[in-house]
Write a protein that holds these residues in place. Structure first.
Motif, short mmCIF file in Angstrom:
data_model
loop_
_atom_site.label_atom_id
_atom_site.label_comp_id
_atom_site.label_asym_id
_atom_site.label_seq_id
_atom_site.Cartn_x
_atom_site.Cartn_y
_atom_site.Cartn_z
N HIS A 201 0.80 -1.23 0.00
CA HIS A 201 0.00 0.00 0.00
C HIS A 201 0.83 1.28 0.00
O HIS A 201 1.33 1.71 1.05
N VAL A 202 0.96 1.90 -1.14
CA VAL A 202 1.69 3.17 -1.23
C VAL A 202 1.09 4.19 -0.26
O VAL A 202 1.81 4.89 0.45
N PHE A 203 -0.21 4.23 -0.21
CA PHE A 203 -0.87 5.26 0.58
C PHE A 203 -0.65 5.07 2.08
O PHE A 203 -0.29 6.01 2.80
N LEU A 204 -0.81 3.84 2.54
CA LEU A 204 -0.61 3.55 3.97
C LEU A 204 0.83 3.82 4.39
O LEU A 204 1.11 4.41 5.43
N VAL A 205 1.74 3.35 3.56
CA VAL A 205 3.15 3.39 3.91
C VAL A 205 3.69 4.82 3.86
O VAL A 205 4.34 5.31 4.77
N THR A 206 3.37 5.50 2.78
CA THR A 206 3.90 6.85 2.58
C THR A 206 3.43 7.81 3.65
O THR A 206 4.20 8.58 4.20
N PHE A 207 2.15 7.74 3.96
CA PHE A 207 1.62 8.71 4.93
C PHE A 207 1.60 8.17 6.36
O PHE A 207 1.00 8.77 7.24
N GLY A 208 2.26 7.02 6.56
CA GLY A 208 2.49 6.53 7.93
C GLY A 208 1.26 6.02 8.63
O GLY A 208 1.22 5.94 9.85
N LEU A 209 0.21 5.64 7.88
CA LEU A 209 -1.02 5.17 8.54
C LEU A 209 -0.82 3.78 9.12
O LEU A 209 -1.44 3.41 10.11
N ALA A 247 7.14 0.90 -1.73
CA ALA A 247 5.90 1.67 -1.74
C ALA A 247 6.05 3.01 -1.02
O ALA A 247 5.18 3.87 -1.10
N PHE A 248 7.17 3.19 -0.29
CA PHE A 248 7.36 4.45 0.43
C PHE A 248 7.81 5.53 -0.54
O PHE A 248 8.83 5.38 -1.21
N ARG A 249 7.08 6.62 -0.61
CA ARG A 249 7.39 7.68 -1.58
C ARG A 249 7.51 9.01 -0.84
O ARG A 249 6.51 9.62 -0.48
N GLN A 250 8.76 9.40 -0.65
CA GLN A 250 8.97 10.63 0.11
C GLN A 250 8.53 11.87 -0.66
O GLN A 250 8.27 12.91 -0.09
N ASP A 251 8.43 11.70 -1.98
CA ASP A 251 8.12 12.85 -2.82
C ASP A 251 6.62 13.12 -2.93
O ASP A 251 6.21 14.16 -3.44
N LEU A 252 5.78 12.20 -2.46
CA LEU A 252 4.33 12.41 -2.62
C LEU A 252 3.79 13.33 -1.55
O LEU A 252 4.15 13.23 -0.38
#
Ligand code: FES
Ligand SMILES: [Fe+2]
Length: 393
Positions: A201-209, A247-252
Motif C-alpha cells: 500500500h503506497v498510501f498507507l506506507v507513505t503517509f504513515g497510517l 511503496a514508500f514515496r517521500q516525494d508524494l
C-alpha cells in the motif's frame, strides 16, 4: 495450505453448513439501521438471506427471508419499514416476529379447495434465528449457541470491540458494496496479514497510517478464530525500514491534507484497530474511519464485501465530515482498499487450476501466538487452526 480450500465447491458447502449455519454468532447489522418498531434491514449470513426487523416491543427479530409456503424471498426491499410482511407470491402474511397471520383462501372458495382442516398457522411461521445485541451491534445464529456473545469473543477481543462500541448510540453514514472474485477467506487473511500492508500500500506506507516500523501488535482469542491488528500512527520519514519499502514515496504530497488529519478520540496511543471476528465481520477503526465490513460468501470463488460506515450520534458535524473524508481510503475505489481487492482477485486467479499445490504461511514462525510486532502471519495460522477443527480437516 492446500489451494483447494479456496476453490472446492464441496468445501464451500461444508463451510456454509458448519461455519455459517451452526452455533456461531454472525454479524447481521447495526441497531442504528433499524431504530424504530417496524424498521427492517436485509442481510446475508453465509449464502442465506435474513431480514432483521425491530418488533413492536422494540426487540430485534432476525428472520430467514424465505416464505414458509413455497420458500420465496418475501422481503425484496433492502431496508424500509413495515407493519407486517406479505409474501408477494400467494400473499401469506406474517407479523414482525415471523408468526403466520393470514393465508388467503385458507378455507377455499364456495366450499372447494383451501387448506386441510388440521392446518395450524402457528406451526408455519418464518424461521427465526437466535439473536443477541451488544452496544448497538446485532448478531444472530442459525443454531442454538450455548455461549453468550461475550464468552464467544473472549475477554481480549471483547475489550477491543467495546473500545469502538462503548455504548454510545451510532448513526449510519452510508454503505458500500463490492463483489470480489476471490474466496471469502482471502478477505480475512488480508486483514490478518500485516506483512503485506508495509509493502503493497503506497498510501498507507507513505503517509504513515500503517507500517511495520511503527509500534504494533497482533492479538487473538484462545481459539485463534478472532484477531486484532493494532498499531500506532507514524510519520512520512525515511528510515531503515522505509528504505526497504518500494511503496514508500517521500516525494508524494497530499494536495488536500484534510483527507487524513486524524484527531485522537480513544484512550491510549493506538490509532488503528482492525478486528476480525469469526466468521463474517471486520470491525475497522483506522484513524477516524469507522466501518463494519461484512463478508458474504457467494460461492467458492466469489464473495461480497458490504461496508457500513458509521459515526457516533453525539459527534459534532466536523467529526462527521472528517470520517466521510477518511472514508475515501476504503471501499471498492478506496485509496488503500482498492489495492487489497486487486490482490485478492490476483491471488484467486493465481491458484486457479492448481488445486493440489500449496502456499506458505510461515512468516514469523510456524506457531500460533500473539506477537508484539507485525512481521508475521501468525493470525492467519490462528484462523486456520480453528478452521481445521470446525471443518474436520
Ligand atoms: S411462496 Fe409465499 S405465499 Fe406462496
Ligand atoms: Fe491491505
Amino acid at each position: 495450505m492446500p489451494n483447494w480450500v479456496y476453490t472446492d465447491p464441496e468445501i464451500f458447502a461444508r463451510e456454509n453448513e458448519r461455519i455459517f449455519g451452526a452455533n456461531d454468532w454472525l454479524y447481521v447489522c447495526l441497531e442504528a439501521e433499524i431504530p424504530k418498531p417496524g424498521d427492517f434491514q436485509r442481510s446475508q449470513l453465509g449464502t442465506r438471506e435474513v431480514v432483521a426487523v425491530r418488533g413492536r416491543d422494540g426487540e430485534i427479530n432476525v428472520l430467514l427471508n424465505s416464505c414458509a409456503h413455497r420458500g420465496m424471498q418475501f422481503c425484496v426491499s433492502d431496508h424500509g419499514s413495515a407493519k407486517e410482511f406479505i409474501c408477494p407470491y400467494h400473499q401469506w402474511t406474517y407479523d414482525l416476529a415471523g408468526n403466520l397471520l393470514g393465508v388467503p383462501f385458507r378455507r377455499g372458495y364456495r366450499g372447494q379447495g383451501g387448506m386441510e382442516a388440521d392446518f395450524r398457522p402457528e406451526a408455519h411461521g418464518l424461521q427465526r434465528l437466535a439473536v443477541t445485541c451488544r452496544h448497538g451491534v446485532v448478531f444472530a445464529s442459525f443454531g442454538a449457541p450455548n455461549q453468550s456473545l461475550e464468552t464467544y469473543l473472549g475477554p481480549d477481543m471483547l475489550g477491543w470491540f467495546d473500545r469502538v462500541f462503548d455504548g454510545r448510540d451510532l448513526v449510519v453514514l452510508g454503505h458500500m458494496r463490492q463483489r470480489i472474485a476471490s474466496n471469502w477467506k482471502l478477505m480475512f487473511e488480508n486483514i490478518k496479514d500485516p506483512y503485506h500492508a508495509s509493502l503493497l500500500h503506497v498510501f498507507l506506507v507513505t503517509f504513515g497510517l500503517f507500517r511495520l516500523d511503527q509500534q504494533s501488535a497482533i492479538e487473538m482469542d484462545d481459539t485463534g478464530r478472532h484477531g486484532a491488528l493494532v498499531s500506532r500512527r507514524g510519520e512520512q520519514k525515511l528510515n531503515e525500514a522505509t528504505a526497504q519499502m518500494s511503496a514508500f514515496r517521500q516525494d508524494l504530497r497530499l494536495a488536500d491534507p484534510r483527507l487524513l488529519e486524524p484527531v485522537k478520540e480513544y484512550p491510549g496511543e493506538i490509532t488503528v484497530v482492525l478486528q476480525t471476528l469469526w466468521p463474517n465481520l471486520i470491525v475497522q477503526q483506522q484513524s477516524n474511519g469507522l466501518a463494519m465490513r461484512q463478508i458474504v460468501p457467494i460461492d467458492a470463488q466469489n464473495f461480497d464485501l458490504v461496508w457500513t460506515h458509521f459515526t457516533y450520534a453525539d459527534d459534532p458535524p466536523e467529526m462527521i465530515q472528517r470520517r466521510l473524508r477518511q472514508a475515501n481510503l476504503f471501499g471498492p475505489a478506496g485509496l488503500v482498499s482498492a489495492d487489497d481487492g486487486e490482490a485478492m482477485i490476483l491471488s484467486q486467479a493465481g491458484i486457479a487450476g492448481s488445486d493440489d499445490a500449496e502456499c506458505l504461511v510461515e512468516m514469523g514462525g510456524r506457531e500460533v501466538a500473539n506477537a508484539p510486532h507485525t512481521v508475521t502471519e501468525t493470525a492467519i495460522r490462528g484462523f486456520y487452526q480453528h478452521y481445521r477443527a470446525v471443518m474436520g480437516l
